[in-house]
Design an enzyme around this catalytic site. Structure first.
Site, short mmCIF file in Angstrom:
data_model
loop_
_atom_site.label_atom_id
_atom_site.label_comp_id
_atom_site.label_asym_id
_atom_site.label_seq_id
_atom_site.Cartn_x
_atom_site.Cartn_y
_atom_site.Cartn_z
N GLU A 174 0.83 -1.22 0.00
CA GLU A 174 0.00 0.00 0.00
C GLU A 174 0.86 1.26 0.00
OE1 GLU A 174 -2.59 0.51 3.43
OE2 GLU A 174 -3.57 2.24 2.55
N LYS A 216 -2.44 -1.86 -3.23
CA LYS A 216 -3.50 -1.01 -2.64
C LYS A 216 -3.12 0.46 -2.82
CE LYS A 216 -5.95 -0.10 1.69
NZ LYS A 216 -6.56 -0.67 2.90
C1 5MM Z 1 -7.83 1.47 8.66
O1 5MM Z 1 -6.81 2.46 8.67
C2 5MM Z 1 -5.48 2.09 8.33
C3 5MM Z 1 -4.49 2.96 9.03
O2 5MM Z 1 -4.47 2.72 10.35
P1 5MM Z 1 -3.34 3.48 11.23
O3 5MM Z 1 -3.19 4.87 10.67
O4 5MM Z 1 -3.95 3.48 12.57
O5 5MM Z 1 -2.11 2.66 11.11
C4 5MM Z 1 -5.16 2.38 6.87
O6 5MM Z 1 -3.92 1.86 6.49
C5 5MM Z 1 -6.19 1.85 5.97
O7 5MM Z 1 -6.10 0.46 5.89
C6 5MM Z 1 -6.08 2.42 4.57
O8 5MM Z 1 -5.57 3.71 4.54
C7 5MM Z 1 -7.45 2.43 3.96
O9 5MM Z 1 -8.32 3.12 4.80
P2 5MM Z 1 -9.22 4.27 4.19
O10 5MM Z 1 -10.00 4.79 5.35
O11 5MM Z 1 -8.28 5.28 3.59
O12 5MM Z 1 -10.07 3.57 3.16
#
Ligand code: 5MM
Length: 336
Positions: A174, A216
Site C-alpha cells: 500500500e 492497494k
Molecule cells: C484502517 O486504517 C489504516 C491505518 O491505520 P493506522 O493509521 O492506525 O495505522 C489504513 O492503512 C487503511 O487500511 C487504509 O488507509 C485504507 O483506509 P481508508 O479509510 O483510507 O479507506
C-alpha cells in the site's frame, strides 16, 4: 496457479473486496471519540465483531485486515479469525509498526516494522492470517515526495513483501499518496505513477511472485485544498491510465483505499473505474472509512443495536460490491 495466487483471487473475485479494519489503537480511539464512545478493548471488539458477523460478509467481503489487538481477541468462545473464516473471508493482518519521521527528510515519513518481522509473521500465520498489509505514506507539496522518501519506502515495502511470501502469505503493498494539499490531479497522477513504478522496481529486485501480491493504491484525485475539482469520469480515466502504465500485468488485482473520500464518492469513483476498466486487473476496494463511517455513527447512538448497525454496514458493503462490478447507481443508494 500458485497457492499465493489462489489466496489473492479468493480475496478479490466475485464482486468481493476488503474491509480494512486495521486501525491502530490510536486511530481507533480517534474514530470512537469522534462519535463519543469510550475507546476501550471491549468497545473496540464489540464494534468490529458486529461488522464481522454481518450478512454481507458472505458475498461482499473477501478479506478483512485486522490490527494486532483484534487478531488475538475472542468473543463467545470463538476467536475473531474463526468468526471471519466462518463467513468465507480470508484473515489479514497489518504488520507495519507505523510511519515515523524519515531521517534525512524530517517532514516526510518512513514506515517501520522490519525488525523481527519474520518471527511476527510466523505467529500471525499460526493465528490464522493468510494475507498482510504494509502502508507507505507520501505527501505532495512543492518539494515532496522526495526521491529519498520514494526510494526508502519502496525498499521497505519490497523487503516486507518478500518476507511475507516466504511465510506463505499474500502481501498487500500500500503506497498511499495522500490527498492533503493544494496540488492538482495532474500532479497526483505524476507523483503516484513515480511512487508505484519505484515500488515495482524494488519488488522485482527482491524477486517477488507478482501473481501473489495485491496493490492497494490511492485513486488519482485533486488535493483536498483545491477548489477546482476534476469530474468523477476524469478521476476514473486518470486512475486507470496511471495503473495501466505502472503496474506489471502479472499482478492479479488492485484494491483501492478510500483515503478520506466520502462513502458515496469512493463508491461512485470505483464504479466508474470498473465501467471503464480496460486492463486485466481486478479493481476493487480495501476501504476503511468508506465502509465503516455510517455504521460507526449509527452504532454510537446505541452500542447494543447490533442488527441495526449491521443493516447499515450491509448496505455500504453491497454498494461497494456493485461498484466493483460497475453495476452501482445513485438510485440504489436512495432505495437502500
Ligand atoms: C484502517 O486504517 C489504516 C491505518 O491505520 P493506522 O493509521 O492506525 O495505522 C489504513 O492503512 C487503511 O487500511 C487504509 O488507509 C485504507 O483506509 P481508508 O479509510 O483510507 O479507506
Amino acid at each position: 496457479m500458485t497457492e499465493l495466487n489462489k489466496i489473492s483471487l479468493k480475496i478479490l473475485s466475485d464482486g468481493k473486496g476488503i474491509l480494512a479494519a486495521d486501525e491502530s489503537t490510536g486511530t481507533m480511539t480517534k474514530r470512537l471519540e469522534s462519535v463519543k464512545v469510550p475507546s476501550n478493548e471491549e468497545n473496540r471488539l464489540l464494534f468490529r465483531k458486529t461488522l464481522f458477523s454481518s450478512e454481507s460478509m458472505k458475498n461482499c467481503i473477501g478479506g478483512v485486515i485486522l490490527y494486532d489487538e483484534t487478531i488475538k481477541q475472542s468473543s463467545e468462545s470463538k476467536t475473531i479469525p474463526e468468526i471471519i473464516n466462518a463467513s468465507g473471508a480470508v484473515v489479514g493482518i497489518k504488520v507495519d509498526t507505523g510511519a515515523k519521521t524519515l531521517a534525512g527528510s524530517p517532514e516526510e515519513k518512513i514506515t517501520e516494522g522490519l525488525d523481527g518481522l519474520r518471527e511476527r509473521l510466523k505467529k500471525y500465520y499460526e493465528l490464522g492470517a493468510r494475507f498482510t498489509k504494509w502502508r507507505g505514506v507520501y505527501t505532495i507539496s512543492e518539494n515532496y515526495p522526495s526521491k529519498l522518501s520514494i526510494h526508502s519506502n519502496a525498499h521497505a515495502l519490497a523487503r516486507y513483501a518478500k518476507l511475507v511470501q516466504e511465510c506463505e502469505m499474500v502481501p498487500i503493498v500500500e503506497p498511499e499518496v495522500l490527498m492533503d494539499g493544494k496540488h492538482s490531479a495532474k500532479t497526483c497522477f505524476e507523483k503516484t505513477s513515480e511512487v508505484i513504478k519505484k515500488c515495482f522496481e524494488e519488488l522485482m529486485l527482491h524477486k517477488i511472485d507478482l501473481s501473489g501480491l495485491i496493490l492497494k493504491p490511492n485513486m488519482i484525485l485533486d488535493g483536498t485544498n483545491t477548489t477546482k475539482k476534476i469530474s468523477n469520469e476524469e478521476v476514473a480515466d486518470l486512475t486507470l491510465k496511471c495503473l495501466k502504465e505502472s503496474v506489471p500485468q502479472e499482478v492479479p488485482g488492485i484494491t483501492f483505499l478510500s483515503g478520506g473520500q466520502s462513502e458515496i464518492e469512493a463508491t461512485e469513483n470505483l464504479n466508474l473505474i470498473n465501467k471503464k476498466n480496460n486492463t486485466n486487473f481486478i479493481m476493487t476496494y480495501s476501504y476503511g472509512r468508506a465502509l465503516q463511517q455510517s455504521a460507526l455513527k449509527y452504532w454510537s447512538k446505541d452500542i447494543k443495536n447490533i442488527a441495526g448497525t449491521q443493516k447499515i454496514f450491509d448496505h455500504r458493503a453491497n454498494m461497494c460490491s456493485l461498484a466493483s462490478q460497475g453495476k452501482w447507481s445513485k438510485e440504489l443508494e436512495i432505495q437502500g
